[in-house]
Every structure is written in C-alpha cells, then in structure tokens.
Design a protein around this motif. Structure first.
Motif, PDB file in Angstrom:
ATOM      1  N   LEU A  65       2.970  11.544  10.445  1.00  0.00           N
ATOM      2  CA  LEU A  65       3.663  10.536  10.876  1.00  0.00           C
ATOM      3  C   LEU A  65       2.953   9.365  10.777  1.00  0.00           C
ATOM      4  O   LEU A  65       3.861   8.056  10.308  1.00  0.00           O
ATOM      5  N   TRP A  66       1.635   9.096  10.790  1.00  0.00           N
ATOM      6  CA  TRP A  66       0.822   7.695  10.786  1.00  0.00           C
ATOM      7  C   TRP A  66       0.723   7.487   9.255  1.00  0.00           C
ATOM      8  O   TRP A  66       1.029   6.342   8.839  1.00  0.00           O
ATOM      9  N   LEU A  67       0.849   8.369   8.476  1.00  0.00           N
ATOM     10  CA  LEU A  67       0.696   8.176   6.879  1.00  0.00           C
ATOM     11  C   LEU A  67       2.341   7.863   6.296  1.00  0.00           C
ATOM     12  O   LEU A  67       2.270   7.032   5.591  1.00  0.00           O
ATOM     13  N   ALA A  68       3.133   8.307   6.927  1.00  0.00           N
ATOM     14  CA  ALA A  68       4.563   7.864   6.666  1.00  0.00           C
ATOM     15  C   ALA A  68       4.747   6.420   7.201  1.00  0.00           C
ATOM     16  O   ALA A  68       5.320   5.644   6.561  1.00  0.00           O
ATOM     17  N   THR A  69       4.219   6.200   8.214  1.00  0.00           N
ATOM     18  CA  THR A  69       4.440   4.831   8.825  1.00  0.00           C
ATOM     19  C   THR A  69       3.516   3.819   7.679  1.00  0.00           C
ATOM     20  O   THR A  69       4.114   2.669   7.452  1.00  0.00           O
ATOM     21  N   ALA A  70       2.526   4.265   7.223  1.00  0.00           N
ATOM     22  CA  ALA A  70       1.712   3.468   6.049  1.00  0.00           C
ATOM     23  C   ALA A  70       2.548   3.249   5.177  1.00  0.00           C
ATOM     24  O   ALA A  70       2.716   2.196   4.482  1.00  0.00           O
ATOM     25  N   LEU A  71       3.462   4.348   4.494  1.00  0.00           N
ATOM     26  CA  LEU A  71       4.174   4.272   3.403  1.00  0.00           C
ATOM     27  C   LEU A  71       5.270   2.817   3.684  1.00  0.00           C
ATOM     28  O   LEU A  71       5.751   2.356   2.929  1.00  0.00           O
ATOM     29  N   GLU A  72       5.705   3.162   4.928  1.00  0.00           N
ATOM     30  CA  GLU A  72       6.894   2.327   5.110  1.00  0.00           C
ATOM     31  C   GLU A  72       6.414   0.876   5.100  1.00  0.00           C
ATOM     32  O   GLU A  72       6.938  -0.229   4.938  1.00  0.00           O
ATOM     33  N   LEU A  73       4.960   0.443   5.718  1.00  0.00           N
ATOM     34  CA  LEU A  73       4.645  -0.775   5.628  1.00  0.00           C
ATOM     35  C   LEU A  73       4.217  -1.077   4.232  1.00  0.00           C
ATOM     36  O   LEU A  73       4.366  -2.263   4.074  1.00  0.00           O
ATOM     37  N   PHE A  74       3.669  -0.157   3.498  1.00  0.00           N
ATOM     38  CA  PHE A  74       3.497  -0.467   2.187  1.00  0.00           C
ATOM     39  C   PHE A  74       4.830  -1.053   1.410  1.00  0.00           C
ATOM     40  O   PHE A  74       4.999  -2.021   0.653  1.00  0.00           O
ATOM     41  N   GLN A  75       5.907  -0.076   1.526  1.00  0.00           N
ATOM     42  CA  GLN A  75       7.168  -0.627   1.193  1.00  0.00           C
ATOM     43  C   GLN A  75       7.572  -2.078   1.417  1.00  0.00           C
ATOM     44  O   GLN A  75       8.087  -2.891   0.653  1.00  0.00           O
ATOM     45  N   ASN A  76       7.365  -2.276   2.638  1.00  0.00           N
ATOM     46  CA  ASN A  76       7.819  -3.714   3.276  1.00  0.00           C
ATOM     47  C   ASN A  76       6.806  -4.643   2.840  1.00  0.00           C
ATOM     48  O   ASN A  76       7.636  -5.747   2.409  1.00  0.00           O
ATOM     49  N   TRP A  77       5.698  -4.731   2.604  1.00  0.00           N
ATOM     50  CA  TRP A  77       5.040  -5.973   2.195  1.00  0.00           C
ATOM     51  C   TRP A  77       5.202  -5.968   0.569  1.00  0.00           C
ATOM     52  O   TRP A  77       5.106  -7.239   0.110  1.00  0.00           O
TER      53      TRP A  77
END
Length: 329
Positions: A65-77
């Motif tokens: 779940l934390w890695l999935a969160t990291a991917l979402e943050l990557f996508q947004n920046w």
C-alpha cells in the motif's frame, strides 16, 4: 485513486503552516491528488502483489500500500511538470496547476511532491524497492527528454518507429513494467523478466490510445482538451504516419503551424489540421498498431503470470491490461 491511498497521501503530506505562502504550497501539493485519476498504476502494483502471494492485511500488504502510494505521488508530480513543459491548459477537467498559480510555484510544488514520493518508498521498507523506483524515474525522464527535445529542436524528420521507441521509455516503464515488478519485489520474489517486454508493449498501446482520444475523444470523459497535442506540437504516431503520406500542400500548412508557439498558432488552422487527421487513415493505423502491441503484451503477460499463486489477481491484471489497450476514455 483508491480512497485508502488518498488517505495515505493526505497523511504523508504536511497540513498547516503559519506562513500563508507555505500553506499555499501545502494546498498546491494536494491539488492533483485530490482531483482523482484512474489509479491504474497503483492498482496494477497491488494486484501484482496479490498475484505473487501477498495477502491483504499482512505486513507485506501494508508495504504494498505504501509503494502504491509512492506511485500515485510519482504520477502527480510528473503530471505537474509535464503540464508545465507542454504548457497544457487542463488536467482532469480543471485548469492545470501552473495556469492557476504560475509556473514557478507549480514547478516547486511538483518538486516537493517528488520528495514525499521517496518518503512513501521509505515507509514501505521493502529491500529492492528504491532501485526499482529509481530505474522508473530514469526511463521516464529519458523518454520525456526525447519527446521534449523533438519539440524544442523543431524536429519533424521522424517516423513511426521513432515514436514507438520514445513512448516505450516515457510510458511503458512507469505505467506497467515497474508496477508489476514492484508487486513481485514486495512479495520477496524475483520479477519475471517477461514483465519488461510485456509492459513496454502494453504501455505503448495505452499511450497510442491516449493520442487517439486526444483527437477524437469525448472531452468530458477524457479530462484534457481535445486537440491539445496539436497545440503543443506533439509528435504522435498518428501525426508521423500522416506526414509520411500527406499531400505536399497539407504538409506545408501543418509544418508552418507547428513552427509557431502554442499561443501564436491559428485556431482555425488547427481545426483544419484536426479534420485532416481525423479524415485520414492515420487514426485507424494508430488503432491497429495499438491492437497489435496490446495483443503482444497480453500474450507475454499471460505467460509470465501463469505460474503465480494468486491466479484470481492474475486474471484481474490481464483484464485491466486489456482495458488499458482498448480504452475509450
């Protein structure tokens, strides 16, 4: 984005600050994540983790779940920076961040989100995750640089193969390859090497569909301006194929418009170019290429997933991958 991932993003990002300028930064960092998005990449990661044997509720699932969160943050920046580089008007049905607050502030907000992406990777605590995410950023930056260099250098002596090489780097790794690999890594398994070939094919098919939708999609569903790729001077598979076959006078008109900045382009001429592209066989050609790449990717991916313990999740991955390559919005 899944609600539980958005909650993690919200918890990770700072909330309040006594200085109004910093408070604005915090609000800007939350803007794109709060707009939603399909959450495809994080969903692929979580399904891959389950396919590799990770059970929801376990410690490994918490890391996933934390890695999935990291991917979402990557996508947004990355989207913030991408919108600045392309001088885009809209993102997810609203004005792009730099249109609302100016380029310098939007750029800084993207940089700040990038830092919090690494905080999410750290929270995951998964050996090998750092190098996977770092490789994803390297490949994506390389593809983005090729794309932007063509625009900056006004390069049009290109062909469909050039586009496919660029988009495999720019889209394939962060959309499919790395989410699948991270799902294996969080399960303590070595990622199947076929994920790379499958992912770059599926990612290219996904991007080609996006290019098609930019010309013929429903603006309300697409979330970005129709024809924006032309205004931004994007080298898409459709355009490069069309240029190889266009009448000399149409080609000259097209290149004259593309030599102008976005703000200097003639809106009526852009509408004419849109009609030429839509009426040509180049849209159909691009759809056929997307179908072929999608089929190739699905075949490879199916073989890579066949022996994994979580076959229900593996089936969902294949369904999601097929939807990506056949998308209508």
């Amino acid at each position: 984005m899944r609600p539980d991932l958005l909650k993690r993003v919200e918890a990770l990002l700072p909330g309040t600050h006594q200085r109004p300028e910093v408070q604005l930064l915090y609000r800007m960092m939350r803007d794109y994540p709060q707009r939603g998005g399909k959450g495809v990449r994080s969903e692929l990661l979580l399904l891959s983790a389950q396919a590799h044997g990770v059970q929801p509720g376990s410690a490994a699932w918490e890391s996933a779940l934390w890695l999935a969160t990291a991917l979402e943050l990557f996508q947004n920046w990355v989207l913030i920076h991408d919108d600045i580089a392309d001088d885009s008007e809209d993102r997810r049905g609203q004005p792009a961040l730099h249109r609302l607050h100016g380029m310098p502030l939007a750029l800084n907000a993207g940089d700040a989100l990038h830092a919090y992406m690494w905080a999410a990777v750290q929270q995951a605590g998964v050996p090998g995750a750092f190098s996977e995410v770092l490789d994803m950023i390297h490949r994506t930056a390389e593809g983005q640089h090729v794309d932007l260099a063509w625009v900056e250098h006004r390069e049009w002596q290109l062909h469909p193969d050039d586009y496919l090489e660029m988009v495999r780097l720019k889209t394939g790794y962060y959309t499919v390859v790395v989410p699948l690999r991270l799902g294996a890594v969080v399960a303590g398994r070595t990622p199947d090497p076929r994920f790379e070939a499958a992912g770059v094919a599926l990612g290219a098919a996904f991007q080609i569909r996006d290019d098609v939708l930019n010309l013929i999609g429903d603006a309300a569903l697409y979330g970005k301006e129709i024809g924006g790729d032309l205004l931004e001077g994007k080298r898409t598979l459709i355009v490069l194929h069309w240029l190889d076959h266009a009448p000399a006078d149409q080609r000259a008109t097209f290149l004259a418009q593309m030599a102008r900045t976005r703000s200097d382009k003639d809106p009526q001429q852009i509408l004419t170019l849109l009609e030429w592209l839509r009426e040509s066989g180049s849209v159909q050609y691009a759809q056929e290429v997307a179908n072929r790449l999608g089929d190739e990717g699905l075949t490879l991916l199916s073989a890579a997933l066949a022996g994994l313990p979580g076959q229900d999740a593996a089936g969902q991955i294949l369904t999601l991958a097929e939807q990506l390559t056949r998308r209508e919005a």
